[in-house]
Design a protein around this motif. Structure first.
Motif, PDB file in Angstrom:
ATOM      1  N   UNK A 109      61.938  60.468  50.883  1.00  0.00           N
ATOM      2  CA  UNK A 109      61.564  61.496  49.896  1.00  0.00           C
ATOM      3  C   UNK A 109      62.008  62.875  50.383  1.00  0.00           C
ATOM      4  N   UNK A 110      62.710  63.589  49.491  1.00  0.00           N
ATOM      5  CA  UNK A 110      63.133  64.965  49.765  1.00  0.00           C
ATOM      6  C   UNK A 110      61.960  65.904  49.539  1.00  0.00           C
ATOM      7  N   UNK A 111      62.055  67.064  50.126  1.00  0.00           N
ATOM      8  CA  UNK A 111      60.963  68.033  49.940  1.00  0.00           C
ATOM      9  C   UNK A 111      60.824  68.467  48.482  1.00  0.00           C
ATOM     10  N   UNK A 112      61.881  68.251  47.667  1.00  0.00           N
ATOM     11  CA  UNK A 112      61.767  68.600  46.248  1.00  0.00           C
ATOM     12  C   UNK A 112      61.152  67.465  45.426  1.00  0.00           C
ATOM     13  N   UNK A 113      60.760  66.381  46.114  1.00  0.00           N
ATOM     14  CA  UNK A 113      60.096  65.277  45.438  1.00  0.00           C
ATOM     15  C   UNK A 113      61.006  64.130  45.042  1.00  0.00           C
ATOM     16  N   UNK A 114      62.312  64.292  45.106  1.00  0.00           N
ATOM     17  CA  UNK A 114      63.241  63.239  44.708  1.00  0.00           C
ATOM     18  C   UNK A 114      63.520  62.305  45.883  1.00  0.00           C
ATOM     19  N   UNK A 115      63.998  61.111  45.549  1.00  0.00           N
ATOM     20  CA  UNK A 115      64.362  60.143  46.573  1.00  0.00           C
ATOM     21  C   UNK A 115      65.840  60.275  46.905  1.00  0.00           C
ATOM     22  N   UNK A 116      66.152  60.360  48.184  1.00  0.00           N
ATOM     23  CA  UNK A 116      67.530  60.439  48.634  1.00  0.00           C
ATOM     24  C   UNK A 116      67.859  59.196  49.460  1.00  0.00           C
ATOM     25  N   UNK A 117      69.099  58.719  49.267  1.00  0.00           N
ATOM     26  CA  UNK A 117      69.573  57.584  50.061  1.00  0.00           C
ATOM     27  C   UNK A 117      70.176  58.101  51.367  1.00  0.00           C
ATOM     28  N   UNK A 118      69.740  57.508  52.490  1.00  0.00           N
ATOM     29  CA  UNK A 118      70.258  57.885  53.805  1.00  0.00           C
ATOM     30  C   UNK A 118      70.940  56.676  54.433  1.00  0.00           C
ATOM     31  N   UNK A 119      72.028  56.949  55.133  1.00  0.00           N
ATOM     32  CA  UNK A 119      72.686  55.918  55.931  1.00  0.00           C
ATOM     33  C   UNK A 119      72.427  56.247  57.402  1.00  0.00           C
ATOM     34  N   UNK A 120      71.771  55.330  58.121  1.00  0.00           N
ATOM     35  CA  UNK A 120      71.401  55.597  59.519  1.00  0.00           C
ATOM     36  C   UNK A 120      72.132  54.625  60.431  1.00  0.00           C
ATOM     37  N   UNK A 121      72.770  55.185  61.480  1.00  0.00           N
ATOM     38  CA  UNK A 121      73.441  54.392  62.519  1.00  0.00           C
ATOM     39  C   UNK A 121      72.760  54.705  63.846  1.00  0.00           C
ATOM     40  N   UNK A 122      72.326  53.681  64.594  1.00  0.00           N
ATOM     41  CA  UNK A 122      71.657  53.896  65.875  1.00  0.00           C
ATOM     42  C   UNK A 122      72.334  53.050  66.946  1.00  0.00           C
ATOM     43  N   UNK A 123      72.258  53.548  68.186  1.00  0.00           N
ATOM     44  CA  UNK A 123      72.815  52.837  69.343  1.00  0.00           C
ATOM     45  C   UNK A 123      71.927  53.151  70.556  1.00  0.00           C
ATOM     46  N   UNK A 124      71.867  52.271  71.535  1.00  0.00           N
ATOM     47  CA  UNK A 124      71.011  52.542  72.709  1.00  0.00           C
ATOM     48  C   UNK A 124      71.376  53.875  73.378  1.00  0.00           C
ATOM     49  N   UNK A 140      72.256  60.237  60.970  1.00  0.00           N
ATOM     50  CA  UNK A 140      71.853  60.030  59.572  1.00  0.00           C
ATOM     51  C   UNK A 140      72.734  60.875  58.668  1.00  0.00           C
ATOM     52  N   UNK A 141      73.179  60.265  57.580  1.00  0.00           N
ATOM     53  CA  UNK A 141      73.967  60.992  56.584  1.00  0.00           C
ATOM     54  C   UNK A 141      73.364  60.744  55.204  1.00  0.00           C
ATOM     55  N   UNK A 142      73.273  61.791  54.406  1.00  0.00           N
ATOM     56  CA  UNK A 142      72.793  61.671  53.029  1.00  0.00           C
ATOM     57  C   UNK A 142      73.933  61.078  52.185  1.00  0.00           C
ATOM     58  N   UNK A 143      73.716  59.868  51.675  1.00  0.00           N
ATOM     59  CA  UNK A 143      74.761  59.171  50.902  1.00  0.00           C
ATOM     60  C   UNK A 143      74.308  58.958  49.455  1.00  0.00           C
ATOM     61  N   UNK A 144      73.433  59.808  48.978  1.00  0.00           N
ATOM     62  CA  UNK A 144      72.909  59.651  47.616  1.00  0.00           C
ATOM     63  C   UNK A 144      74.033  59.635  46.586  1.00  0.00           C
ATOM     64  N   UNK A 145      74.977  60.553  46.704  1.00  0.00           N
ATOM     65  CA  UNK A 145      76.082  60.604  45.740  1.00  0.00           C
ATOM     66  C   UNK A 145      76.911  59.315  45.774  1.00  0.00           C
ATOM     67  N   UNK A 146      77.122  58.801  46.973  1.00  0.00           N
ATOM     68  CA  UNK A 146      77.911  57.568  47.104  1.00  0.00           C
ATOM     69  C   UNK A 146      77.180  56.397  46.473  1.00  0.00           C
ATOM     70  N   UNK A 147      75.875  56.278  46.755  1.00  0.00           N
ATOM     71  CA  UNK A 147      75.090  55.172  46.201  1.00  0.00           C
ATOM     72  C   UNK A 147      75.044  55.252  44.689  1.00  0.00           C
ATOM     73  N   UNK A 148      74.862  56.461  44.154  1.00  0.00           N
ATOM     74  CA  UNK A 148      74.823  56.606  42.702  1.00  0.00           C
ATOM     75  C   UNK A 148      76.170  56.274  42.073  1.00  0.00           C
ATOM     76  N   UNK A 149      77.261  56.659  42.743  1.00  0.00           N
ATOM     77  CA  UNK A 149      78.595  56.318  42.232  1.00  0.00           C
ATOM     78  C   UNK A 149      78.808  54.805  42.253  1.00  0.00           C
TER      79      UNK A 149
END
Length: 640
Positions: A109-124, A140-149
């Motif tokens: 959830x964004x501070x403006x109340x909307x849901x944003x899609x995040x892509x998270x990559x983790x490594x030790x 972490x990268x905000x990929x909301x535009x990509x997911x919506x497309x």
């Protein structure tokens, strides 16, 4: 002295290393500041973020604030549907080897109340003394535009762009799911295949924009009579499929959300639905009753006129119903059965529904066989012909003058043979030809065959100079402007003139013809070709076509001739049509004349066609026909 030099060197090295470290830190900070990604370090034990570059933010939260959040606060910001996957990913991260990367997408959830899609990559990032991962480095990268497309692309791949309904691909997926549920529950889903009657006329007369508007309104009406759990899909230009899920009454189910069973005029049957009035609500007895009610409700809703730009367009629906139960069946088979039932409903009168029976599957197989025979008959060089080759031949029925008995013309009637001695009648193969783009080559073949026959008769039989040849034309043929050139080329090839040819169209086909077809026919009439309205009196636009088309003749339908002697209404209609034709200076041909009594009841100013004057034959007895030996009423002064 050497000792002092060593101290200086050590100091310089220390300063150099400090400078390099500072520069490296500055470079790292610059990289982290410039990248659109949010980099962080998470403690796997607590789940809290222990490091994030200052000045950055993710979903509107500054890094300095995020570090202060506890693991519970951060988890609460994750979409409830994604929290379980994220927890599972954190557990999996503890088992990663160095250099291995784990990637996951989730919503936050964004501070403006909307849901944003995040892509998270983790490594030790950091291990304890035992080699266990205790901290992970994440990006972490905000990929909301990509997911919506991606969603838009997926939606366009699975949905009809005009109506927004599921397309065939998504329909088949949902039908497979419905079949799986039926197998588990023992309940039956129903599939309704709906084909709009008269839609093509809308496109032809008002244009494709009006047709699109009608389809959109049709979609709205269909959705209005279905429940949320039911599926409606558009699978063709004017074809829709509905999956009706098994009936289940929910607590508080409002009556208006249940299917209807009739109107205030009484229950609805499958061949007719009464005028629309105040509807009554009756709960379905079972799953099959539910499907019947939905079909009835659809027919009522769709037959109401659709107003587009001030013009009312009326389309109806032919609906085929089949049930998908616990038996192991495939989605393709279910859809095929519903299509077969729809085809039966359409050819049984339209604006109605039919329930699938196994005999229809046989009929569908026969339809496929007829289609193959037709293809081999009209294009024998392109399709291999096992066994005997099917052929398209013409039978010729004479038309005579009622007053003199003189032969005035022939009508060429198409006959399809199966190559093994069987004859397939026109009412069977013509609809198949029209629905499979075979009508034009079939029409071309019949036109050439009939004209060649007339030319041959004229060259070999005296007295045939003024005999004409009539060939049947469908509305689909007439819609091709190429029909004009086809006629001209054929007449020229056989040494005939335009006056030697008559094109016959049924009144119902003229009703379905669009402006392009009417323009084509008018051009042919100006060229000199005769235009006859067949089955006159059985349609809905007879008089209007007599005004708008340069018609040369009308044919009284045989159904009226059959009632000529005993039905006052038929007798009145026949006389009215004959009188109207005379007033408009049109030739009037009476079909179905089988007895002398019928002929005697007709005035002499008409032409006759029927078994009394000659049955359809592949090789008519021209000698008898030209001599008038088959007409006992022939007056002595006209005997040869």
């Amino acid at each position: 002295m050497w000792g002092n030099d060593a101290v200086v060197t050590d100091l310089e090295m220390a300063r150099l290393e400090a400078t390099e470290a500072t520069e490296a830190t500055a470079l790292l900070s610059a990289v982290l500041a410039a990248t659109p990604d949010f980099t962080f370090v998470t403690d796997l034990g607590s789940g809290a973020v222990v490091y994030a570059p200052p000045g950055k933010d993710v979903v509107g939260i500054r890094s300095e604030v995020l570090i202060g959040y506890g693991a519970g606060v951060i988890a609460a910001l994750v979409h409830p549907e994604d929290q379980g996957r994220l927890r599972a990913a954190n557990v999996t991260a503890a088992d990663l080897v160095d250099g291995q990367v784990l990637q996951i997408r989730y919503r936050m959830r964004h501070t403006d109340g909307s849901w944003h899609w995040l892509s998270r990559r983790v490594t030790p990032f950091h291990r304890d003394a035992n080699g266990h991962v205790i901290e992970v480095l994440g990006v972490v990268r905000d990929v909301t535009d990509i997911v919506e497309a991606e969603a838009v692309l997926q939606n366009s791949a699975l949905h009809d762009p005009l109506t927004g309904l599921p397309n065939r691909a998504l329909l088949m997926d949902r039908l497979e799911e419905a079949l799986a549920r039926a197998a588990q529950t023992g309940r039956e889903a129903a599939v309704l295949f709906c084909d709009l009657d008269g839609f093509k006329r809308v496109n032809d007369t008002a244009g494709h924009a009006a047709g699109d508007a009608v389809l959109i309104e049709t979609t709205r009406r269909m959705r209005a009579v279905l429940r949320e759990q039911d599926t409606i899909a558009r699978v063709g230009g004017d074809e829709f499929v509905v999956i009706v899920e098994p009936w289940k009454r929910e607590p508080g189910d409002a009556p208006q959300n249940r299917p209807l069973s009739g109107t205030n005029d009484g229950p609805v049957n499958k061949t007719h639905v009464g005028p629309v009035g105040k509807v009554r609500h009756v709960e379905p007895v079972d799953d099959r009753e539910l499907a019947i009610q939905v079909a009835e409700r659809l027919t009522v809703a769709l037959r109401q006129p659709v107003r587009v730009d001030g013009v009312e367009h009326v389309v109806t629906a032919s609906i085929g119903i089949t049930y998908a139960g616990i038996a192991a069946v495939k989605a393709d088979d279910v859809l095929r059965d519903a299509d077969a039932a729809m085809y039966h409903a359409k050819h049984g009168g339209k604006d109605r529904y039919e329930v699938f029976e196994h005999g229809l599957r046989t009929a569908l197989a026969e339809r496929g066989r007829v289609e193959q025979l037709l293809r081999r008959a009209v294009a024998p060089d392109t399709v291999p012909a096992p066994g005997g080759a099917p052929t398209l031949v013409a039978a010729y029925q004479p038309v005579v003058d009622a007053a003199t008995g003189d032969l005035v013309g022939f009508e060429a009637l198409a006959r399809l043979t199966d190559g093994q001695g069987g004859i397939i009648p026109p009412h069977v193969f013509i609809p198949v030809a029209e629905s499979n783009a075979l009508i034009r080559p079939l029409g071309m073949l019949m036109l050439d065959t009939a004209c060649a026959q007339l030319a041959m008769w004229r060259a070999t039989v005296p007295g045939m100079a003024h005999v004409t040849m009539a060939v049947n034309v469908s509305a689909l043929q007439a819609q091709h402007a190429s029909l004009i050139d086809d006629v001209r080329v054929t007449l020229r090839a056989h040494g005939l003139t335009a006056n030697d040819l008559v094109l016959e169209l049924t009144e119902s086909s003229l009703l379905e013809a669009g402006p392009s077809a009417l323009t084509t026919l008018e051009t042919l009439r100006q060229y000199g070709v005769g235009i006859t309205i067949d089955d006159f009196g059985t349609g809905y636009a007879s008089l209007s076509y007599l005004v708008t088309l340069p018609v040369s003749a009308v044919k009284v339908d045989r159904s009226f001739t059959a009632g000529l002697l005993h039905d006052p209404t038929c007798r009145t209609i026949v006389r009215a049509v004959i009188g109207l034709a005379a007033e408009l200076h049109l030739t009037c041909i009476v079909e179905g004349v089988e007895t002398e009594a019928q002929r005697s009841a007709l005035p002499t100013g008409v032409q006759l066609q029927g078994w009394l004057t000659g049955r359809p034959a592949l090789e008519p007895d021209l000698t008898s026909l030209l001599a008038g030996k088959a007409r006992p009423w022939r007056s002595p002064e006209h005997q040869h």
